[in-house]
Design a protein around this motif. Structure first.
Motif, PDB file in Angstrom:
ATOM      1  N   LEU A  42      31.671  26.689  24.768  1.00 15.56           N
ATOM      2  CA  LEU A  42      31.407  28.119  24.895  1.00 15.56           C
ATOM      3  C   LEU A  42      29.924  28.401  25.078  1.00 15.56           C
ATOM      4  CD1 LEU A  42      33.872  29.589  22.252  1.00 15.56           C
ATOM      5  CD2 LEU A  42      34.087  29.650  24.734  1.00 15.56           C
ATOM      6  N   CYS A  43      29.082  27.649  24.419  1.00 13.49           N
ATOM      7  CA  CYS A  43      27.636  27.835  24.577  1.00 13.49           C
ATOM      8  C   CYS A  43      27.204  27.545  26.015  1.00 13.49           C
ATOM      9  CB  CYS A  43      26.866  26.931  23.611  1.00 13.49           C
ATOM     10  SG  CYS A  43      26.884  27.528  21.901  1.00 13.49           S
ATOM     11  N   LEU A  44      27.760  26.478  26.586  1.00 16.58           N
ATOM     12  CA  LEU A  44      27.444  26.164  27.981  1.00 16.58           C
ATOM     13  C   LEU A  44      27.936  27.284  28.897  1.00 16.58           C
ATOM     14  CD1 LEU A  44      26.407  24.181  30.130  1.00 16.58           C
ATOM     15  CD2 LEU A  44      28.691  23.126  30.125  1.00 16.58           C
ATOM     16  N   LEU A  45      29.131  27.765  28.639  1.00 17.63           N
ATOM     17  CA  LEU A  45      29.699  28.843  29.444  1.00 17.63           C
ATOM     18  C   LEU A  45      28.827  30.088  29.368  1.00 17.63           C
ATOM     19  CD1 LEU A  45      32.170  29.636  31.183  1.00 17.63           C
ATOM     20  CD2 LEU A  45      33.283  30.407  29.082  1.00 17.63           C
ATOM     21  N   ASN A  46      28.343  30.404  28.175  1.00 19.54           N
ATOM     22  CA  ASN A  46      27.506  31.574  27.993  1.00 19.54           C
ATOM     23  C   ASN A  46      26.127  31.394  28.615  1.00 19.54           C
ATOM     24  OD1 ASN A  46      26.776  34.193  26.786  1.00 19.54           O
ATOM     25  ND2 ASN A  46      25.477  32.964  25.446  1.00 19.54           N
ATOM     26  N   THR A  47      25.546  30.229  28.421  1.00 17.99           N
ATOM     27  CA  THR A  47      24.190  29.984  28.909  1.00 17.99           C
ATOM     28  C   THR A  47      24.109  30.023  30.426  1.00 17.99           C
ATOM     29  OG1 THR A  47      23.696  28.621  26.965  1.00 17.99           O
ATOM     30  CG2 THR A  47      22.273  28.352  28.890  1.00 17.99           C
ATOM     31  N   LEU A  48      25.049  29.378  31.095  1.00 14.43           N
ATOM     32  CA  LEU A  48      25.028  29.331  32.554  1.00 14.43           C
ATOM     33  C   LEU A  48      25.840  30.454  33.190  1.00 14.43           C
ATOM     34  CD1 LEU A  48      25.447  25.491  33.241  1.00 14.43           C
ATOM     35  CD2 LEU A  48      23.337  26.830  33.072  1.00 14.43           C
ATOM     36  N   GLY A  49      26.912  30.856  32.512  1.00 12.73           N
ATOM     37  CA  GLY A  49      27.825  31.817  33.124  1.00 12.73           C
ATOM     38  C   GLY A  49      27.413  33.268  32.974  1.00 12.73           C
ATOM     39  N   SER A  50      26.977  33.685  31.795  1.00  8.15           N
ATOM     40  CA  SER A  50      26.665  35.098  31.564  1.00  8.15           C
ATOM     41  C   SER A  50      25.592  35.642  32.509  1.00  8.15           C
ATOM     42  CB  SER A  50      26.255  35.315  30.105  1.00  8.15           C
ATOM     43  OG  SER A  50      27.364  35.133  29.242  1.00  8.15           O
ATOM     44  N   PRO A  51      24.496  34.901  32.773  1.00  2.00           N
ATOM     45  CA  PRO A  51      23.491  35.425  33.707  1.00  2.00           C
ATOM     46  C   PRO A  51      24.010  35.564  35.138  1.00  2.00           C
ATOM     47  CG  PRO A  51      22.558  33.699  32.326  1.00  2.00           C
ATOM     48  CD  PRO A  51      24.041  33.644  32.133  1.00  2.00           C
ATOM     49  N   ALA A  52      25.109  34.883  35.473  1.00  3.38           N
ATOM     50  CA  ALA A  52      25.636  34.906  36.836  1.00  3.38           C
ATOM     51  C   ALA A  52      26.781  35.899  37.000  1.00  3.38           C
ATOM     52  CB  ALA A  52      26.089  33.509  37.247  1.00  3.38           C
ATOM     53  N   THR A  53      26.860  36.866  36.112  1.00  2.00           N
ATOM     54  CA  THR A  53      27.887  37.908  36.220  1.00  2.00           C
ATOM     55  C   THR A  53      27.274  39.187  36.776  1.00  2.00           C
ATOM     56  OG1 THR A  53      27.481  38.663  33.954  1.00  2.00           O
ATOM     57  CG2 THR A  53      29.213  37.017  34.263  1.00  2.00           C
ATOM     58  N   THR A  54      27.970  39.810  37.718  1.00  2.00           N
ATOM     59  CA  THR A  54      27.595  41.152  38.151  1.00  2.00           C
ATOM     60  C   THR A  54      27.943  42.102  37.002  1.00  2.00           C
ATOM     61  OG1 THR A  54      28.088  40.589  40.436  1.00  2.00           O
ATOM     62  CG2 THR A  54      27.958  42.933  39.890  1.00  2.00           C
ATOM     63  N   ALA A  55      27.021  42.983  36.674  1.00  2.00           N
ATOM     64  CA  ALA A  55      27.193  43.829  35.484  1.00  2.00           C
ATOM     65  C   ALA A  55      28.134  44.994  35.766  1.00  2.00           C
ATOM     66  CB  ALA A  55      25.840  44.323  34.988  1.00  2.00           C
ATOM     67  N   THR A  56      29.388  44.671  36.015  1.00  2.00           N
ATOM     68  CA  THR A  56      30.379  45.707  36.314  1.00  2.00           C
ATOM     69  C   THR A  56      30.705  46.550  35.090  1.00  2.00           C
ATOM     70  OG1 THR A  56      32.130  44.082  35.932  1.00  2.00           O
ATOM     71  CG2 THR A  56      31.415  44.404  38.201  1.00  2.00           C
ATOM     72  N   THR A  57      30.385  46.064  33.903  1.00  2.00           N
ATOM     73  CA  THR A  57      30.650  46.840  32.695  1.00  2.00           C
ATOM     74  C   THR A  57      29.527  47.823  32.375  1.00  2.00           C
ATOM     75  OG1 THR A  57      29.704  45.078  31.333  1.00  2.00           O
ATOM     76  CG2 THR A  57      32.074  45.045  31.669  1.00  2.00           C
ATOM     77  N   SER A  58      28.453  47.789  33.149  1.00  2.00           N
ATOM     78  CA  SER A  58      27.368  48.747  32.922  1.00  2.00           C
ATOM     79  C   SER A  58      27.742  50.076  33.568  1.00  2.00           C
ATOM     80  CB  SER A  58      26.056  48.221  33.519  1.00  2.00           C
ATOM     81  OG  SER A  58      26.047  48.405  34.929  1.00  2.00           O
ATOM     82  N   GLY A  59      26.889  51.061  33.396  1.00  2.00           N
ATOM     83  CA  GLY A  59      27.172  52.366  33.971  1.00  2.00           C
ATOM     84  C   GLY A  59      26.631  52.551  35.368  1.00  2.00           C
ATOM     85  N   ARG A  60      26.077  51.473  35.966  1.00  2.00           N
ATOM     86  CA  ARG A  60      25.439  51.610  37.277  1.00  2.00           C
ATOM     87  C   ARG A  60      26.077  50.715  38.332  1.00  2.00           C
ATOM     88  NH1 ARG A  60      20.883  49.345  36.238  1.00  2.00           N
ATOM     89  NH2 ARG A  60      21.158  49.062  34.005  1.00  2.00           N
ATOM     90  N   PHE A  61      27.329  50.351  38.121  1.00  2.00           N
ATOM     91  CA  PHE A  61      28.076  49.621  39.147  1.00  2.00           C
ATOM     92  C   PHE A  61      28.991  50.606  39.853  1.00  2.00           C
ATOM     93  CE2 PHE A  61      31.726  47.329  40.795  1.00  2.00           C
ATOM     94  CZ  PHE A  61      31.105  46.334  41.531  1.00  2.00           C
TER      95      PHE A  61
END
Length: 439
Positions: A42-61
């Motif tokens: 999970l740490c690997l998934l978070n470290t490499l994966g989270s920065p590579a997500t389009t922020a569709t959950t933000s209010g500006r997508f």
């Protein structure tokens, strides 16, 4: 890790950086021989994966007609994942079936649809269209003495399909999967807002499926379903309302859908304006027996009698408890909260349109719901460049489109998380990007 991701989402760039994409090469390894500690995975998934997500959950997508997941719906997904339910029937998941029944009742009520309608929980609008249109195909052919389940389509009476020229591609995809080619569709021209012109509707008959739309993906406009139903002459009227049908949940926007409740089947998608996670599509049909006949399976160990099991009303034989997420969204919002969210995002769209006009854009659509399409009098290619410049700034995410022969940019304001500040930040980013396209 997930909590931290959500807590920082509003401070992140909406688009993904080149560095984050390059870092994904860290996943290009051989599969481990020995087991890996789950925390390390999970740490690997978070470290490499989270920065590579389009922020569709933000209010500006604003790039697609999708909203960020509501907290209660997200929590429901996490809980149902822990439950690990297969919503096959009420023996395999009593809670899954119960909450689907409750959510279905609430949905029909809040959308103003006939109470006897069936509600099938599917992956999205594509499969929802597939489900409803399979029921329509079965019903129409059965009226002519043809059992499509036993005899297939070879030699079957020919179906007629009438559709607006701006029907969404997912409806057409569903038709082709059902063996109806696009070349046989009788196309009806649309007006300047993308609404089917009912005055040009070919004379339908009982052998016809009419494909109507509530919520054009560019303009947000809806077909005149009341007029279409009046002229149906026994045809099956299907409404693709993936996002637009949610307008029925608000007194302010419901008048955009006049006559929609008189159709035979409807599609609406939870991950659009209800702000659930993905894979919460809904296939709604006024004629449950037609859908059941098209979707039911037979096996000696299945429950016989009583209410139809979920697996007998949708294509999937086994699936997750996605109805729980729909229930959680509706329960957390309540009738007033859902209406307020629809109204608020529609008002954001109006504010966005007004700001774009002040900057010299021509808004091409009547902003009746949550969609905005705007254009500039520039040479070809400006829209893609402007959208890319704003994406690269990290301030917002929207895309280019081509509508009614005009190059334009398109915004879909669908998220519960969007604020007045998000709209202003987006307008400021556009103002800066305009210099780059020579306006």
């Amino acid at each position: 890790m997930a909590k931290t991701y959500l807590q920082t989402i509003h401070d992140r760039a909406v688009a993904v950086s080149d560095e984050a994409i390059a870092a994904l090469s860290g996943f290009d390894t051989d599969m481990p021989t020995a087991a890996t500690d789950p925390t390390e995975t999970l740490c690997l998934l978070n470290t490499l994966g989270s920065p590579a997500t389009t922020a569709t959950t933000s209010g500006r997508f604003f790039g697609l007609v999708v909203g960020g997941t509501l907290p209660a719906a997200l929590g429901a997904r996490i809980l149902t994942s822990a439950w690990d339910q297969v919503v096959f029937n009420d023996a395999t998941s009593p809670i899954g079936v119960k909450l689907e029944q409750v959510a279905a009742k609430w949905l029909l009520d809040v959308l103003g649809l006939p109470a006897q309608s069936s509600v099938g929980f599917v992956t999205g609008a594509t499969m929802a269209n597939f489900t409803c249109l399979a029921g329509a195909r079965h019903a129409i052919l059965a009226q002519q003495g043809w059992d499509v389940l036993e005899r297939g389509l070879w030699g079957a009476p020919r179906l007629r399909v009438i559709a607006g020229a701006q029907s969404h591609v997912t409806v057409l995809k569903a038709l082709t999967m059902l063996g109806v080619g696009t070349d046989v569709i009788e196309w009806v021209p649309c007006d300047e807002q993308g609404r089917m012109d009912a005055n040009h509707l070919p004379a339908p008959d009982e052998n016809t499926i009419i494909l109507a739309q509530s919520g054009n993906v560019n303009s947000g406009a809806s077909d005149p379903v009341a007029q279409i139903v009046e002229r149906a002459n026994g045809a099956w009227v299907h409404v693709d309302g993936a996002f637009g049908l949610w307008a029925a949940a608000s007194d302010t926007t419901r008048d955009q859908l006049a006559g929609y409740e008189s159709a035979d089947s409807w599609v609406v998608d939870g991950h659009k304006w209800l702000n659930t996670p993905y894979e919460c599509g809904l296939a709604i049909c006024k004629h449950p027996t037609s859908v059941h006949a098209a979707m039911a399976t037979q096996a000696p160990y299945l429950k016989v009698g009583g209410d139809a099991a979920p697996k007998d009303m949708v294509p999937e034989f086994s699936r997750s408890a996605r109805g729980v997420e729909i229930w959680a969204a509706l329960h957390s919002l309540g009738r007033d909260g859902l209406s307020e969210m629809i109204n608020r995002t529609s008002e954001h769209a109006q504010t966005l349109a007004a700001g774009l006009r002040k900057q010299g854009f021509e808004v091409l659509n009547e902003v009746v719901l949550n969609q905005v399409v705007a254009s500039l009098p520039l040479a070809d290619g400006w829209a893609a460049k402007l959208a890319a410049d704003v994406q690269n700034s990290g301030d917002a995410w929207f895309g280019p489109t081509n509508w009614q022969g005009r190059e334009a940019i398109r915004f879909s304001v669908s998220s519960w998380a969007t604020t007045d500040g998000d709209i202003q930040r987006t307008l400021d980013a556009i103002a800066c990007a305009k210099e780059g396209v020579g306006f």
